[in-house]
Design an enzyme around this catalytic site. Structure first.
Site, PDB file in Angstrom:
ATOM      1  CB  THR A   1       4.930  26.230 -30.761  1.00  0.00           C
ATOM      2  OG1 THR A   1       5.771  25.298 -31.416  1.00  0.00           O
ATOM      3  CG2 THR A   1       3.591  25.592 -30.437  1.00  0.00           C
TER       4      THR A   1
ATOM      5  CB  CYS B   1      10.955  50.447 -18.752  1.00  0.00           C
ATOM      6  SG  CYS B   1      10.055  50.063 -20.228  1.00  0.00           S
TER       7      CYS B   1
ATOM      8  CG  ASN C   1       4.442  55.033 -22.888  1.00  0.00           C
ATOM      9  OD1 ASN C   1       4.730  55.674 -23.908  1.00  0.00           O
ATOM     10  ND2 ASN C   1       5.359  54.569 -22.075  1.00  0.00           N
TER      11      ASN C   1
ATOM     12  N   GLY D   1       3.932  43.810 -27.889  1.00  0.00           N
ATOM     13  CA  GLY D   1       3.973  45.008 -28.724  1.00  0.00           C
ATOM     14  C   GLY D   1       5.386  45.298 -29.211  1.00  0.00           C
TER      15      GLY D   1
HETATM   16  N1  PLP Z   1       4.379  50.937 -27.023  1.00  0.00           N
HETATM   17  C1  PLP Z   1       3.804  51.580 -25.990  1.00  0.00           C
HETATM   18  C2  PLP Z   1       3.188  52.914 -26.235  1.00  0.00           C
HETATM   19  C3  PLP Z   1       3.755  51.000 -24.733  1.00  0.00           C
HETATM   20  O1  PLP Z   1       3.170  51.653 -23.714  1.00  0.00           O
HETATM   21  C4  PLP Z   1       4.339  49.714 -24.543  1.00  0.00           C
HETATM   22  C5  PLP Z   1       4.332  49.082 -23.208  1.00  0.00           C
HETATM   23  O2  PLP Z   1       4.369  49.715 -22.199  1.00  0.00           O
HETATM   24  C6  PLP Z   1       4.923  49.075 -25.654  1.00  0.00           C
HETATM   25  C7  PLP Z   1       4.923  49.714 -26.868  1.00  0.00           C
HETATM   26  C8  PLP Z   1       5.535  47.715 -25.522  1.00  0.00           C
HETATM   27  O3  PLP Z   1       4.549  46.722 -25.400  1.00  0.00           O
HETATM   28  P1  PLP Z   1       4.901  45.312 -24.726  1.00  0.00           P
HETATM   29  O4  PLP Z   1       4.965  45.522 -23.268  1.00  0.00           O
HETATM   30  O5  PLP Z   1       3.781  44.406 -25.127  1.00  0.00           O
HETATM   31  O6  PLP Z   1       6.187  44.875 -25.327  1.00  0.00           O
END
Ligand code: PLP
Length: 373
Positions: A235, A325, A149, A69
Site C-alpha cells: 500500500t 551509517c 556522499n 533510495g
Molecule cells: N545512495 C547514496 C549516495 C546515499 O547517500 C544514500 C543515503 O545515505 C543512499 C544511496 C541510500 O538512500 P536511503 O537512505 O534512502 O536508503
C-alpha cells in the site's frame, strides 16, 4: 543545535510538513480502494508522479515510488541481473553500501562478474579505465553514483551515459545525493535507471523512487498486491509520496538560490578551517567537480582528535565521521581508504543545507578552536 550533517539527512521543509499533515489528516484512503477517499488518495499519488516526472524530463509512467533510495537501487540491480542478460557489472569502490552490498550478493549468488573501475587520486572515476572495462566486458550494467556522499565527487553524467551507450551497456545512476541540487534531465540521456531518496532534499524519510528508461522492463523486487503497476507492491505511502513531490518541486524551484547560499556557507567554512585548524587536509573537491554542500577534512592526530565528533556533539554541533551509517562511530572510512588517504587523524564531514547560516559557521569554528586548543 548546529546541524551540519545534511548529507546524512535533511530537516523537513515546513511546506512539506503542511502537505503531509493535510494528507495524513484528510486523505487517508487506501489508493487502491474504489470509493471516494481511495480515489482521492490515488489522485494525490498520480499528481505527485506527474510533478516528479516533469522535473526530470520524463514521463509519469517512468517513475516508481519506493520506500527509499536503497530499495530503488536494489530493485534496479537485481532486476537487471535477472532479466536483462547482464553478464558483467562495472561499479566503483566508493559506492554507497546499498550498491556495494547488493553487488556482494550478486557475486555470491550468480555467475555475473563484478569489476571495479579505478579512481583517480582525487576520488573521481578514471574514465579511461571505465572505457577499457566497457570494451572488455560486453552485456554490462554500469552502477555509479552521480555524487559521492562522503567526498562529494561528481560524475560527468553526460560523458558516462554516452560512453555506456556506445558500448551498449545499461547505466544505473545513484542520484540520491544530487537530485534537487543539480538540474538533471533524464529524458535527454541514455540513463536506464536512476535512484532517488526524498530525505536528502528536505522531504520525508521512507520515500524514494526508481526512474526507469521507457525501453527497460525488469521484474519487481517486492511482490504482492500489484501497486505501482506491479513494480512495487505494498500500500502506497501517500503522505510520503506527496511530501517527496513537494520537496523535489521546491528544491528544483529554489535550486539556483540554494546553490548560491550553500556555496557561500561551504566556502566560508573551508576558509575558516584553513585559517584556524593547522594541519587539516581536505578530502573533497572544492571546485565545480565536487558537491557544493559538503566538506570532508582530516584533522591531524592529537590528544583530542579521536573524540572530535563526540566533543562537537556535546557542544551542539552535528557532523559526521563519514557516511550516515557510520555517523558517530569512530572507524575508518572505506571511501577515504579507496582513494588512498592516510587513515591517521580524524576525518569529519560537514554538510550544509539552505537552513544553515553563516553565523552557524562562525559559531562552529569558535567551538572547534576551543576543542582543539
Ligand atoms: N545512495 C547514496 C549516495 C546515499 O547517500 C544514500 C543515503 O545515505 C543512499 C544511496 C541510500 O538512500 P536511503 O537512505 O534512502 O536508503
Amino acid at each position: 543545535m548546529i546541524y551540519f550533517d545534511n548529507a546524512a539527512t535533511t530537516q523537513l521543509d515546513p511546506s512539506v510538513v503542511d502537505v503531509m499533515d493535510d494528507v495524513l489528516r484528510n486523505h487517508y484512503g487506501n489508493p487502491s480502494s474504489v470509493h471516494a477517499l481511495g480515489r482521492d488518495a490515488r489522485v494525490i499519488i498520480e499528481d505527485a508522479r506527474r510533478k516528479v516526472a516533469a522535473q526530470l524530463g520524463a514521463k509519469p509512467s517512468q517513475i516508481f515510488f519506493t520506500s527509499c533510495g536503497t530499495e530503488a537501487l536494489n530493485t534496479a540491480i537485481f532486476g537487471a541481473v535477472q532479466s536483462l542478460g547482464v553478464q558483467h557489472i562495472i561499479s566503483s569502490p566508493i559506492e554507497h553500501h546499498a550498491v556495494i552490498h547488493s553487488l556482494d550478493v550478486v557475486k555470491k549468488t550468480t555467475s555475473v562478474k563484478v569489476h571495479m573501475v579505478r579512481l583517480l587520486a582525487d576520488g573521481h572515476i578514471d574514465m579511461l579505465h571505465l572505457q577499457e572495462l566497457l570494451a572488455e566486458n560486453p552485456q554490462a550494467l554500469v552502477c555509479l553514483m552521480h555524487a559521492n556522499n562522503e567526498i562529494g565527487t561528481l560524475l560527468n553524467l553526460e560523458e558516462t551515459a554516452h560512453l555506456c551507450a556506445a558500448h551498449k551497456a545499461y547505466l544505473l545512476i545513484d542520484t540520491v545525493q544530487s537530485l534537487g541540487k543539480y538540474p538533471i534531465n533524464l529524458g535527454h540521456l541514455p540513463v536506464h535507471f536512476a535512484a532517488c531518496s526524498s530525505h536528502k532534499f528536505h522531504g520525508p524519510k521512507g520515500s524514494g523512487f526508481l526512474y526507469l528508461h521507457p525501453e527497460i522492463k525488469i521484474p519487481p523486487f517486492i511482490h504482492g498486491g500489484g501497486q505501482e503497476r506491479s513494480m512495487r507492491s505494498g500500500t502506497e505511502n501517500t503522505a510520503g509520496i506527496a511530501g517527496l513531490a513537494r520537496a523535489f518541486d521546491l528544491s528544483c524551484l529554489q535550486m539556483d538560490q540554494n546553490r548560491r547560499t550553500i556555496t557561500e556557507i561551504r566556502d566560508t567554512m573551508a576558509e575558516l578551517l584553513k585559517a584556524h585548524c593547522p594541519g587539516i587536509v581536505f578530502n573533497n573537491d572544492l571546485t565545480e567537480r565536487g558537491l557544493y554542500n559538503l566538506i570532508n577534512v582530516t584533522f591531524p592526530e592529537s590528544a583530542v582528535s579521536d573524540m572530535l565528533l563526540q566533543r562537537l556533539d556535546m557542544e551542539g554541533v552535528c557532523a559526521s565521521g563519514g557516511s550516515a551509517c557510520a555517523s558517530g562511530a569512530v572507524k575508518g572510512s572505506a571511501v577515504l581508504q579507496a582513494i588512498g588517504r592516510d587513515q591517521a587523524g580524524t576525518a569529519v564531514r560537514f554538510s550544509f543545507s539552505k537552513f544553515n547560516t553563516l553565523a552557524e559557521v562562525h559559531e562552529c569554528i569558535r567551538i572547534l578552536k576551543g576543542i582543539l586548543s
